[in-house]
Design an enzyme around this catalytic site. Structure first.
Site, short mmCIF file in Angstrom:
data_model
loop_
_atom_site.label_atom_id
_atom_site.label_comp_id
_atom_site.label_asym_id
_atom_site.label_seq_id
_atom_site.Cartn_x
_atom_site.Cartn_y
_atom_site.Cartn_z
N HIS A 4 -2.37 -7.60 2.37
CA HIS A 4 -2.08 -8.34 3.77
C HIS A 4 -3.19 -7.81 4.91
CE1 HIS A 4 0.07 -5.33 6.07
NE2 HIS A 4 0.51 -4.78 5.12
N GLY A 61 0.85 -1.30 -0.01
CA GLY A 61 -0.12 0.04 0.03
C GLY A 61 0.81 1.11 0.13
N GLN A 92 -7.42 0.28 4.47
CA GLN A 92 -8.35 -0.31 5.46
C GLN A 92 -9.74 -0.53 5.02
OE1 GLN A 92 -7.37 -1.36 8.55
NE2 GLN A 92 -5.29 -0.63 8.36
N THR A 96 10.34 -7.83 -11.77
CA THR A 96 9.80 -8.99 -11.94
C THR A 96 8.45 -9.21 -11.03
OG1 THR A 96 11.72 -10.27 -12.63
CG2 THR A 96 10.03 -11.60 -12.04
N SER A 136 -3.84 -2.86 -0.22
CA SER A 136 -2.66 -3.65 0.30
C SER A 136 -3.49 -5.24 0.71
CB SER A 136 -2.11 -3.21 1.64
OG SER A 136 -0.93 -4.00 2.16
N CYS A 168 2.83 0.76 12.22
CA CYS A 168 4.24 1.14 11.72
C CYS A 168 4.80 1.99 12.65
CB CYS A 168 3.90 1.90 10.36
SG CYS A 168 2.76 0.90 9.17
N ASN A 188 -6.73 3.81 10.06
CA ASN A 188 -6.13 2.61 10.45
C ASN A 188 -6.03 2.63 11.99
OD1 ASN A 188 -4.41 4.66 9.23
ND2 ASN A 188 -2.85 3.11 10.72
N1 PLP Z 1 -2.41 2.96 4.73
C1 PLP Z 1 -3.07 2.64 5.63
C2 PLP Z 1 -4.42 3.20 6.11
C3 PLP Z 1 -2.56 1.34 6.50
O1 PLP Z 1 -3.19 0.90 7.48
C4 PLP Z 1 -1.34 0.87 6.08
C5 PLP Z 1 -0.63 -0.03 7.15
O2 PLP Z 1 -0.72 -0.17 8.23
C6 PLP Z 1 -0.62 1.34 4.92
C7 PLP Z 1 -1.24 2.51 4.16
C8 PLP Z 1 0.64 0.84 4.42
O3 PLP Z 1 0.44 -0.49 4.05
P1 PLP Z 1 1.59 -1.41 3.51
O4 PLP Z 1 1.87 -1.97 4.68
O5 PLP Z 1 1.00 -2.38 2.59
O6 PLP Z 1 2.66 -0.72 3.16
#
Ligand code: PLP
Length: 393
Positions: A214, A83, A192, A250, A212, A340, A164
């Site tokens: 995951h 993401g 999210q 790739t 994203s 993060c 998030n």
């Molecule tokens: N944007 C939001 C709202 C998120 O919650 C996150 C991940 O915590 C991201 C972006 C970043 O995504 P990625 O972990 O795939 O880089």
């Protein structure tokens, strides 16, 4: 029998995972779909031989699945590594290729937006305008409307669909409408919300959206950027001609296949999972209120919010500062805000933006289809053990 008992024991000692806004467990059906592409179907999609062609065809099939989930054209989907990369690509492209001079955003965005906005401000002279947010984290649409009418140069609005940390959601339809009325470009970080809420980009147009894998039981290391076919931006990463020259390197073929399977499952099972997860969140909230005093919930909990997230502030007590650590000892994984930022000593920028009391420890519980009511009961018992002695003295 032995391997069955071993896996039961393992399951039993697995921590209770209530941090699904940080990442989710890969669905076993997703893993099953991915495995062939890590083993026998390992061709490079750029190779012209049969294995390469098979890999290429699998990617294009997945692109169609993703495009259909948003009601857009497959050519508008570009797979990225995550993401973060999708968000960065959109913002840089808007400034470099589309002549954007102003970006309107909010102080509660994810750091992959906020830090990139600082980069654009410093290195490209882009003017960044942060909207004010209320105590629930909502932007003021009136303020947005007035600002968009005032800004004369090319402008991009970049607002996340769902926050998030506290779960607050924007009114995407209204924001999209305002942008259309004022001929403004719109980017939304939907990391999210995608695969958790129905999104139809024909009904609610945006120019860019980032997702994203995951966050909805797909693998890590794969995401995508939607770019409206009417706008053209250049890549963030240069090299080969992959992704129609939009993203060199790739392809993460097993990741793309896994993301596609996770999208299919999410679309098929969304209604059922929404009801289950919302039920768990509401049950958790009710149990917290029934068992503890002085709690405050962050975000628009009864209104426009992610059903996956419950962010709660506990009473100010120095002994509760170790809350996440103590929960971890009790076998419960939760988060104090954005994953993060974990390990970083500063507080949450989102909680700061909504003026949450900095003295109160906050915990984000975030739920998935794999959580159960029993797990919430265990959480309440663990919290009782942690909180009651601390507050009673
Ligand atoms: N944007 C939001 C709202 C998120 O919650 C996150 C991940 O915590 C991201 C972006 C970043 O995504 P990625 O972990 O795939 O880089």
């Amino acid at each position: 029998i032995l391997s069955h008992s071993l896996s039961t024991i393992k399951e039993k000692f697995m921590p209770i995972y209530l941090d699904n806004a940080a990442t989710t467990k890969v669905d076993s059906r997703v893993l099953e779909a991915m495995l062939p592409y890590l083993q026998n179907e390992f061709g490079n999609p750029s190779s012209i031989h049969s294995l390469g062609r098979k890999a290429k065809a699998a990617i294009e099939k997945t692109r169609k699945i993703v495009a259909a989930s948003l009601n857009v054209s497959p050519s508008e989907i570009c797979f990225t590594s995550c993401g973060t990369e999708a968000n960065n690509t959109a913002l840089l492209g808007a400034v470099k290729n589309l002549g954007v001079k102003h970006i309107v955003s909010s102080p509660t965005e994810h750091h992959c937006i906020l830090h990139f906005l600082s980069f654009l401000e410093k290195n490209h002279g882009t003017q960044i305008h942060y909207l004010t947010v209320d105590k629930n984290g909502h932007i003021n649409l009136e303020e947005l409307s007035l600002l968009l009418q005032k800004l004369e140069d090319k402008t991009l609005v970049s607002l996340m669909h769902g926050n998030n940390e506290i779960g607050t959601m924007i009114d995407l339809e209204k924001v999209s409408q305002l942008c259309q009325e004022n001929e403004i470009l719109l980017h939304s970080d939907m990391v999210q919300t995608y695969a958790h809420f129905p999104i139809d980009l024909q009904k609610t147009p945006v120019h860019f959206m980032a997702c994203s894998g995951h966050k909805f039981h797909g693998p890590k290391g794969i995401g995508f950027l939607y770019t409206d076919g009417d706008v053209q931006i250049s890549p963030l990463i240069y090299g080969g001609a992959q992704e129609r020259n939009m993203r060199a390197g790739t392809e993460n073929i097993s990741g793309i296949i896994g993301l596609g399977k996770a999208v299919e499952l999410a679309m098929e099972e969304m209604e059922e999972h929404t009801a289950h997860i919302r039920g768990l969140r509401d049950y958790c909230k009710a149990q917290l209120l029934a068992n503890f005093e002085g709690l405050e919930f962050n975000g628009d909990i009864e209104g426009a919010a992610l059903y996956t997230v419950l962010n709660v502030s506990f009473p100010s007590d120095p002994r509760l500062e170790m809350m996440l650590f103590n929960l971890d000892i009790e076998g419960i994984c939760a988060s104090g805000g954005s994953a993060c930022s974990s390990g970083v000593d500063t507080g949450s920028h989102v909680l700061q933006a909504i003026n949450a009391d900095p003295m109160r420890p906050s915990v984000r519980f975030s739920f998935s289809k794999f959580n159960t009511k029993e797990e919430v009961d265990i959480l309440i018992a663990a919290l009782t053990k942690i909180i009651k002695p601390a507050v009673a003295v």
